[in-house]
Scaffold this active site. Structure first.
Site, PDB file in Angstrom:
ATOM      1  CG  LEU A 167      -1.904  -1.114   1.422  1.00  0.00           C
ATOM      2  CD1 LEU A 167      -2.643  -0.965   2.750  1.00  0.00           C
ATOM      3  CD2 LEU A 167      -2.888  -1.158   0.271  1.00  0.00           C
ATOM      4  CG  ASP A 168       0.466   4.405  -2.834  1.00  0.00           C
ATOM      5  OD1 ASP A 168       1.291   3.612  -3.320  1.00  0.00           O
ATOM      6  OD2 ASP A 168      -0.386   5.011  -3.516  1.00  0.00           O
TER       7      ASP A 168
END
Length: 333
Positions: free
Chosen positions: A157-158
């Site tokens: 995930l960012d």
């Protein structure tokens, strides 16, 4: 549940040095190295270290040729050259160390972990974030993670995206999860706050390839594959709530490209609230991109059991919804 791991010994590239040790070795280039790139010649002369690590030493000024520091890996050496290499820790080699941190573990068994990642936590070490990442926390949580590539992380995930991730705890499970993700057998759904009132049908799909933005190398973009490199990407969007300034959307990934939802929401003219990189307003009540991975489902790689998990909305996401007048029922999420 929040779990903290126990610290383990720091590891350097090759596992042979403590962080405090620095070793200088002379380099003697022979006729076999004549005309060879410096980094390739070093692989031959210092074979116990990886080419990547040796390139880092070159970048850091740790290699000299004929008495001159040489910072270009592509420098061509000659048979008559002599040099010196200073073997020392690099930021990248030090990144693979255990750091005790609180992990929000949603599920754990001997084979997999499911974690709820907070916004602000980087998943993998990278330039600018060599420490304090989820990978460092996983290495402290379980020393066996040192035996796995990326400590068992199979998707990311960012930094500023919150929510669910699955992590492998053995190599066979890691391989199985990577294949399942590639086959689209791991189901991932997100909640997103888009800028502007949604118009049109409540369901739509964006099927647009994603590649590096040719006008801004810091961004990704929807690209024409006949003109620019990229990979196919598809996201389904379902409207959940609407208001004058914003909309709440459920996003279902069919592929997992870098910044996929952020790029596709911008293509729909609804950039994520707080996502300044893709045109989202910072004045919509949230200080990061409003994206939360709230559902995750997969078949257990060992037992075959169907696994499904959900993660409640973070407080900043909830407060943004309230501020924007987006009606929602958190128990349904």
């Amino acid at each position: 549940m929040i779990i903290s791991g126990s610290p383990t010994l720091d590891e350097l590239e090759g596992g042979a040095q403590a962080e405090s040790e620095v070793e200088q070795r002379p380099l003697v280039f022979t006729a076999a190295h004549h005309g060879m790139r410096l980094d390739r010649a070093l692989v031959d002369l210092v074979p116990e270290f990886s080419r990547s690590y040796l390139q880092q030493l070159i970048d850091l000024g740790g290699v000299s040729v004929n008495g001159q520091v040489q910072v270009k890996a592509a420098h061509k050496v000659r048979a008559s050259d002599n040099g010196m290499i200073e073997l020392r820790p690099t930021p990248q080699s030090q990144a693979f160390k255990a750091e005790t941190m609180a992990l929000d573990v949603v599920y754990a068994d001997a084979h997999v972990l499911v974690l709820n990642k907070p916004a602000g936590l980087v998943v993998h070490p990278a330039p600018g974030n060599w420490a304090g990442t989820l990978m460092n926390g996983l290495l402290a949580f379980d020393a066996k993670a040192f035996d796995l590539p990326r400590a068992g992380i199979v998707h990311r995930l960012d930094k500023d995206t919150s929510g669910l991730m699955v992590v492998a705890r053995t190599r066979s499970v890691m391989d199985a999860l990577v294949k399942a993700i590639a086959a689209r057998d791991v189901k991932r759904q997100y909640l997103a706050i888009g800028q502007g009132a949604w118009s049109g049908a409540g369901h739509c799909a964006v099927d647009a390839a994603i590649g590096r933005d040719p006008a801004n190398r810091l961004r990704m973009a929807a690209v024409d594959l006949t003109l620019h490199p990229g990979k196919p990407a598809r996201t389904d969007f379902d409207l959940l709530a609407n208001a004058d300034r914003a909309c709440l959307v459920q996003c279902t990934l069919h592929t997992g490209r870098t910044h996929q939802i952020r790029v596709h929401m911008a293509k729909l003219m609804h950039p994520l609230a707080g996502d300044a990189l893709y045109g989202g307003s910072m004045a919509l009540g949230i200080g990061r991109q409003a994206l939360h991975a709230y559902r995750l489902a997969f078949e257990h790689p060992v037992t075959g059991q169907s696994m499904a998990f959900s993660a409640a909305l973070p407080d900043d996401f909830v407060q943004a919804l309230i501020l924007l007048g987006l009606k929602y029922n958190q128990t349904s999420f």
